[in-house]
Design a protein around this motif. Structure first.
Motif, PDB file in Angstrom:
ATOM      1  N   SER A 159     -19.261   7.943 -44.753  1.00  0.00           N
ATOM      2  CA  SER A 159     -17.900   8.375 -45.067  1.00  0.00           C
ATOM      3  C   SER A 159     -17.628   9.779 -44.530  1.00  0.00           C
ATOM      4  O   SER A 159     -16.527  10.055 -44.042  1.00  0.00           O
ATOM      5  N   ALA A 160     -18.613  10.656 -44.584  1.00  0.00           N
ATOM      6  CA  ALA A 160     -18.431  11.999 -44.026  1.00  0.00           C
ATOM      7  C   ALA A 160     -18.218  11.938 -42.515  1.00  0.00           C
ATOM      8  O   ALA A 160     -17.389  12.669 -41.959  1.00  0.00           O
ATOM      9  N   HIS A 161     -18.942  11.058 -41.856  1.00  0.00           N
ATOM     10  CA  HIS A 161     -18.770  10.894 -40.411  1.00  0.00           C
ATOM     11  C   HIS A 161     -17.358  10.407 -40.094  1.00  0.00           C
ATOM     12  O   HIS A 161     -16.711  10.909 -39.170  1.00  0.00           O
ATOM     13  N   MET A 162     -16.880   9.431 -40.855  1.00  0.00           N
ATOM     14  CA  MET A 162     -15.553   8.879 -40.592  1.00  0.00           C
ATOM     15  C   MET A 162     -14.455   9.913 -40.869  1.00  0.00           C
ATOM     16  O   MET A 162     -13.497  10.011 -40.106  1.00  0.00           O
ATOM     17  N   VAL A 163     -14.603  10.687 -41.927  1.00  0.00           N
ATOM     18  CA  VAL A 163     -13.610  11.723 -42.231  1.00  0.00           C
ATOM     19  C   VAL A 163     -13.642  12.804 -41.158  1.00  0.00           C
ATOM     20  O   VAL A 163     -12.588  13.269 -40.688  1.00  0.00           O
ATOM     21  N   GLY A 164     -14.823  13.208 -40.736  1.00  0.00           N
ATOM     22  CA  GLY A 164     -14.941  14.215 -39.682  1.00  0.00           C
ATOM     23  C   GLY A 164     -14.367  13.743 -38.363  1.00  0.00           C
ATOM     24  O   GLY A 164     -13.693  14.498 -37.643  1.00  0.00           O
ATOM     25  N   ARG A 165     -14.620  12.496 -38.028  1.00  0.00           N
ATOM     26  CA  ARG A 165     -14.090  11.941 -36.781  1.00  0.00           C
ATOM     27  C   ARG A 165     -12.562  11.881 -36.818  1.00  0.00           C
ATOM     28  O   ARG A 165     -11.897  12.206 -35.844  1.00  0.00           O
ATOM     29  N   GLN A 166     -12.017  11.478 -37.957  1.00  0.00           N
ATOM     30  CA  GLN A 166     -10.554  11.419 -38.067  1.00  0.00           C
ATOM     31  C   GLN A 166      -9.948  12.816 -38.040  1.00  0.00           C
ATOM     32  O   GLN A 166      -8.881  13.019 -37.464  1.00  0.00           O
ATOM     33  N   ALA A 167     -10.600  13.781 -38.649  1.00  0.00           N
ATOM     34  CA  ALA A 167     -10.106  15.159 -38.604  1.00  0.00           C
ATOM     35  C   ALA A 167     -10.121  15.676 -37.170  1.00  0.00           C
ATOM     36  O   ALA A 167      -9.218  16.406 -36.749  1.00  0.00           O
ATOM     37  N   TYR A 168     -11.128  15.289 -36.406  1.00  0.00           N
ATOM     38  CA  TYR A 168     -11.178  15.687 -34.998  1.00  0.00           C
ATOM     39  C   TYR A 168     -10.027  15.056 -34.228  1.00  0.00           C
ATOM     40  O   TYR A 168      -9.365  15.706 -33.429  1.00  0.00           O
ATOM     41  N   ARG A 169      -9.773  13.784 -34.472  1.00  0.00           N
ATOM     42  CA  ARG A 169      -8.681  13.095 -33.772  1.00  0.00           C
ATOM     43  C   ARG A 169      -7.321  13.675 -34.144  1.00  0.00           C
ATOM     44  O   ARG A 169      -6.414  13.715 -33.316  1.00  0.00           O
ATOM     45  N   ASN A 170      -7.157  14.075 -35.393  1.00  0.00           N
ATOM     46  CA  ASN A 170      -5.892  14.657 -35.829  1.00  0.00           C
ATOM     47  C   ASN A 170      -5.702  16.082 -35.333  1.00  0.00           C
ATOM     48  O   ASN A 170      -4.614  16.620 -35.418  1.00  0.00           O
ATOM     49  N   GLY A 171      -6.778  16.713 -34.876  1.00  0.00           N
ATOM     50  CA  GLY A 171      -6.688  18.081 -34.408  1.00  0.00           C
ATOM     51  C   GLY A 171      -6.768  19.111 -35.510  1.00  0.00           C
ATOM     52  O   GLY A 171      -6.355  20.253 -35.332  1.00  0.00           O
ATOM     53  N   THR A 172      -7.297  18.744 -36.665  1.00  0.00           N
ATOM     54  CA  THR A 172      -7.389  19.701 -37.773  1.00  0.00           C
ATOM     55  C   THR A 172      -8.703  20.475 -37.770  1.00  0.00           C
ATOM     56  O   THR A 172      -8.916  21.296 -38.652  1.00  0.00           O
ATOM     57  N   ILE A 173      -9.557  20.225 -36.795  1.00  0.00           N
ATOM     58  CA  ILE A 173     -10.808  20.979 -36.663  1.00  0.00           C
ATOM     59  C   ILE A 173     -10.610  22.050 -35.595  1.00  0.00           C
ATOM     60  O   ILE A 173     -10.057  21.785 -34.522  1.00  0.00           O
ATOM     61  N   ASP A 174     -11.054  23.252 -35.869  1.00  0.00           N
ATOM     62  CA  ASP A 174     -10.975  24.350 -34.920  1.00  0.00           C
ATOM     63  C   ASP A 174     -11.970  24.093 -33.795  1.00  0.00           C
ATOM     64  O   ASP A 174     -13.181  24.182 -33.990  1.00  0.00           O
TER      65      ASP A 174
END
Length: 120
Positions: A84-99
């Motif tokens: 679940s952490a991987h999926m949330v991190g991947r989606q955050a990357y796709r959304n552009g919310t990761i610096d």
């Protein structure tokens, strides 16, 4: 002191440590600002806290059926928390919310430039 007393003391200590770890995970979810640090807070201390609490329950109740019930609980938690952490991190990357400047290695940069259906 008998062995039962020592096991009860160990169970109390494990419950307190596990509860403290779960509390720090909850505080980390509220206090951290970005997705990667929140994911770290949500997975690592929470899973370890749950394992310690399950171990304390097993020590306290001293019953094999209880252990047989707790083992799948721990195994499912160990399997689902990283996923679940991987999926949330991947989606955050796709959304552009990761610096992106904070990333040391960006393994997904190529997949971001090329659309998935482009064949490249």
């Amino acid at each position: 002191m008998t062995l039962d007393d020592w096991l009860d003391i160990a169970a109390i200590a494990l419950i307190l440590i596990g509860a403290l770890l779960c509390l720090t995970a909850a505080i980390g979810l509220l206090r951290f600002r970005d997705v990667p640090t929140r994911l770290h807070a949500a997975t690592k201390p929470q899973v370890l806290g749950l394992i310690l609490i399950c171990l304390a329950i097993a020590l306290s109740l001293r019953s094999w059926p209880v252990v047989a019930f707790l083992v799948p609980v721990v195994l499912i938690q160990l399997a689902t928390a990283p996923l679940s952490a991987h999926m949330v991190g991947r989606q955050a990357y796709r959304n552009g919310t990761i610096d992106e400047n904070a990333l040391f290695v960006d393994e997904l940069a190529e997949s971001r430039r090329t659309p998935p259906a482009a064949g490249g």
